[in-house]
Design a protein around this motif. Structure first.
Motif, mmCIF file in Angstrom:
data_model
loop_
_atom_site.group_PDB
_atom_site.id
_atom_site.type_symbol
_atom_site.label_atom_id
_atom_site.label_comp_id
_atom_site.label_asym_id
_atom_site.label_seq_id
_atom_site.Cartn_x
_atom_site.Cartn_y
_atom_site.Cartn_z
ATOM 1 N N TYR A 16 61.401 23.783 71.052
ATOM 2 C CA TYR A 16 60.865 24.485 70.950
ATOM 3 C C TYR A 16 61.276 26.380 70.602
ATOM 4 C CZ TYR A 16 57.896 20.416 69.263
ATOM 5 O OH TYR A 16 58.379 19.501 67.915
ATOM 6 N N GLY A 17 61.204 26.730 71.544
ATOM 7 C CA GLY A 17 60.821 27.918 71.356
ATOM 8 C C GLY A 17 62.517 29.048 70.643
ATOM 9 N N VAL A 18 63.582 28.508 70.897
ATOM 10 C CA VAL A 18 64.380 28.535 70.083
ATOM 11 C C VAL A 18 64.293 28.365 68.677
ATOM 12 C CG1 VAL A 18 67.139 28.869 70.153
ATOM 13 C CG2 VAL A 18 66.281 28.970 72.679
ATOM 14 N N ILE A 19 64.594 27.007 68.428
ATOM 15 C CA ILE A 19 64.660 26.586 67.394
ATOM 16 C C ILE A 19 63.285 26.597 66.206
ATOM 17 C CG2 ILE A 19 65.615 24.525 65.578
ATOM 18 C CD1 ILE A 19 67.389 24.326 68.029
ATOM 19 N N ARG A 20 62.641 27.387 65.485
ATOM 20 C CA ARG A 20 61.664 27.790 65.362
ATOM 21 C C ARG A 20 61.587 27.237 63.605
ATOM 22 N NH1 ARG A 20 58.113 29.030 69.220
ATOM 23 N NH2 ARG A 20 56.446 29.554 66.596
ATOM 24 N N PRO A 21 60.072 27.075 62.930
ATOM 25 C CA PRO A 21 59.820 27.163 61.529
ATOM 26 C C PRO A 21 60.359 27.953 60.698
ATOM 27 C CG PRO A 21 58.320 26.453 62.986
ATOM 28 C CD PRO A 21 59.149 26.531 64.116
ATOM 29 N N ALA A 22 60.687 27.873 60.211
ATOM 30 C CA ALA A 22 61.288 29.518 58.847
ATOM 31 C C ALA A 22 60.271 29.529 58.567
ATOM 32 C CB ALA A 22 62.542 28.756 57.972
ATOM 33 N N PRO A 23 60.420 30.984 58.351
ATOM 34 C CA PRO A 23 58.874 31.906 57.769
ATOM 35 C C PRO A 23 58.833 31.288 56.098
ATOM 36 C CG PRO A 23 60.231 33.614 58.359
ATOM 37 C CD PRO A 23 61.160 31.869 58.399
ATOM 38 N N ALA A 24 57.853 31.157 56.029
ATOM 39 C CA ALA A 24 57.081 30.363 54.590
ATOM 40 C C ALA A 24 57.359 31.808 53.462
ATOM 41 C CB ALA A 24 55.587 30.260 54.212
ATOM 42 N N GLU A 25 58.229 30.749 52.857
ATOM 43 C CA GLU A 25 58.388 31.629 51.326
ATOM 44 C C GLU A 25 57.102 32.391 51.401
ATOM 45 O OE1 GLU A 25 61.805 28.874 50.569
ATOM 46 O OE2 GLU A 25 60.622 29.623 48.557
ATOM 47 N N LEU A 26 57.151 33.513 50.465
ATOM 48 C CA LEU A 26 56.133 34.203 49.648
ATOM 49 C C LEU A 26 55.703 33.701 48.287
ATOM 50 C CD1 LEU A 26 57.201 38.267 50.652
ATOM 51 C CD2 LEU A 26 55.196 36.538 51.556
ATOM 52 N N LYS A 27 55.101 33.375 48.041
ATOM 53 C CA LYS A 27 54.468 32.875 46.787
ATOM 54 C C LYS A 27 54.012 33.815 45.772
ATOM 55 C CE LYS A 27 53.625 28.442 48.591
ATOM 56 N NZ LYS A 27 52.510 27.249 48.571
ATOM 57 N N LEU A 45 55.828 14.764 70.260
ATOM 58 C CA LEU A 45 55.562 16.705 69.425
ATOM 59 C C LEU A 45 55.352 16.707 68.063
ATOM 60 C CD1 LEU A 45 56.975 18.534 72.236
ATOM 61 C CD2 LEU A 45 54.332 18.107 72.201
ATOM 62 N N ALA A 46 56.984 15.830 67.555
ATOM 63 C CA ALA A 46 56.776 16.002 66.249
ATOM 64 C C ALA A 46 55.612 15.362 65.161
ATOM 65 C CB ALA A 46 58.503 16.015 65.261
ATOM 66 N N LEU A 66 56.470 8.874 58.976
ATOM 67 C CA LEU A 66 54.603 10.210 60.155
ATOM 68 C C LEU A 66 55.565 11.929 60.072
ATOM 69 C CD1 LEU A 66 53.944 7.439 62.179
ATOM 70 C CD2 LEU A 66 53.140 8.048 60.867
ATOM 71 N N VAL A 67 56.132 11.741 59.568
ATOM 72 C CA VAL A 67 56.366 13.431 59.879
ATOM 73 C C VAL A 67 57.486 13.889 58.270
ATOM 74 C CG1 VAL A 67 57.878 14.951 60.152
ATOM 75 C CG2 VAL A 67 56.933 13.805 61.747
ATOM 76 N N GLN A 68 56.524 14.888 57.595
ATOM 77 C CA GLN A 68 57.316 15.542 56.476
ATOM 78 C C GLN A 68 57.774 16.360 56.410
ATOM 79 O OE1 GLN A 68 54.058 14.356 56.392
ATOM 80 N NE2 GLN A 68 54.437 12.633 55.749
ATOM 81 N N GLN A 69 59.180 16.576 55.210
ATOM 82 C CA GLN A 69 59.618 18.026 55.115
ATOM 83 C C GLN A 69 58.237 18.998 54.933
ATOM 84 O OE1 GLN A 69 62.528 18.474 55.656
ATOM 85 N NE2 GLN A 69 63.591 16.693 54.778
ATOM 86 N N PRO A 70 58.794 20.298 55.795
ATOM 87 C CA PRO A 70 59.619 20.456 56.958
ATOM 88 C C PRO A 70 60.416 20.310 57.917
ATOM 89 C CG PRO A 70 58.923 22.541 56.269
ATOM 90 C CD PRO A 70 58.210 20.883 55.313
ATOM 91 N N ALA A 71 58.812 19.427 58.782
ATOM 92 C CA ALA A 71 59.247 19.902 59.983
ATOM 93 C C ALA A 71 60.207 18.554 60.593
ATOM 94 C CB ALA A 71 58.038 19.080 60.384
ATOM 95 N N ILE A 72 60.500 17.192 59.478
ATOM 96 C CA ILE A 72 62.018 16.140 59.802
ATOM 97 C C ILE A 72 63.114 17.405 60.143
ATOM 98 C CG2 ILE A 72 61.887 15.865 57.337
ATOM 99 C CD1 ILE A 72 61.920 12.416 58.893
ATOM 100 N N SER A 73 63.336 17.801 59.373
ATOM 101 C CA SER A 73 64.910 18.934 59.047
ATOM 102 C C SER A 73 64.850 19.244 60.530
ATOM 103 C CB SER A 73 64.555 20.081 58.287
ATOM 104 O OG SER A 73 64.821 19.128 56.761
ATOM 105 N N LEU A 74 63.451 19.978 60.887
ATOM 106 C CA LEU A 74 63.270 21.136 61.950
ATOM 107 C C LEU A 74 63.398 19.960 63.412
ATOM 108 C CD1 LEU A 74 62.694 23.697 63.332
ATOM 109 C CD2 LEU A 74 60.102 22.966 63.798
ATOM 110 N N LEU A 75 62.653 18.964 63.039
ATOM 111 C CA LEU A 75 63.019 17.558 64.272
ATOM 112 C C LEU A 75 64.758 17.593 64.630
ATOM 113 C CD1 LEU A 75 62.107 15.501 66.387
ATOM 114 C CD2 LEU A 75 61.978 14.346 64.564
ATOM 115 N N GLY A 76 65.190 16.605 63.521
ATOM 116 C CA GLY A 76 66.548 16.792 63.673
ATOM 117 C C GLY A 76 67.797 18.346 63.861
#
Length: 194
Positions: free
Chosen positions: A180-191, A129-130, A56-66
């Motif tokens: 959740y406050g400290v471990i946040r998603p990495a900024p999206a790569e600029l395309k 939450l994930a 039910l959770v895809q990358q990169p969200a599952i890595s963030l959960l881990g």
């Protein structure tokens, strides 16, 4: 997460059991919580709940959960060793089967010192939450509602089978907010245009 959990939890439990000084993280309301043996099945439903992100959770969200789960495991393990707790409830083995066998086995394996914050709650809240963050944008409101209800039931079960206290649950939820406050998603790569 499983490697961290199986390495940290038993070690912290063993070290906590050796400590002479233990702490009471108990509120006046804990004494009002009844033992409801039937909730042991909800308590153990935590294990299948934790594998749901694989579908039910895809990358990169599952890595963030881990990452959040591993960090939560390490923080809880440190707190368990530094502040081993006393369980306020008597460890009562129900007379009726299958609860007698289940509770006997659980008490044999698990020493009652790894209490605050509840790792059971940390994993449940992070996982729930994930899943909801991944599924809500897809319009799967019913699935998010079911996950939320299941999460709340697991949280309640930790107290209704007398494995945790109210403060164990509250501090676990606060830890989830910090993670959740400290471990946040990495900024999206600029395309860049080709």
């Amino acid at each position: 997460m499983l490697i961290a959990s199986y390495a940290v939890y038993p070690t912290a439990n063993w070290l906590a059991s050796l400590r002479e000084q233990r702490f009471d993280f108990i509120t006046p309301w804990d004494g009002l919580i009844p033992l409801v043996p039937e909730f042991i099945f909800v308590y153990f439903s935590f294990f299948p709940f934790l594998v749901l992100p694989y579908w039910l959770v895809q990358q990169p969200a599952i890595s963030l959960l881990g990452k959040r789960q591993v960090a939560g495991t390490l923080i809880c393990g440190l707190v368990f060793v530094l502040f081993p707790a006393n369980l306020a409830f008597d460890r009562v083995i129900p007379e009726v089967e299958p609860y007698r066998s289940i509770f006997s086995a659980m008490f044999f394996v698990d020493k009652p010192h790894n209490l605050l914050p509840s790792l059971h709650i940390v994993y449940t809240a992070l996982t729930g939450l994930a899943i909801c963050q991944a599924q809500w944008p897809k319009g799967r409101v019913w699935l998010c509602a079911a996950i939320a209800l299941w999460s709340v039931a697991i949280c309640a079960s930790t107290m209704l089978v007398h494995q945790h206290h109210i403060l164990d649950v509250v501090t676990a939820l606060l830890l989830v907010a910090v993670l959740y406050g400290v471990i946040r998603p990495a900024p999206a790569e600029l395309k860049h245009p080709a």
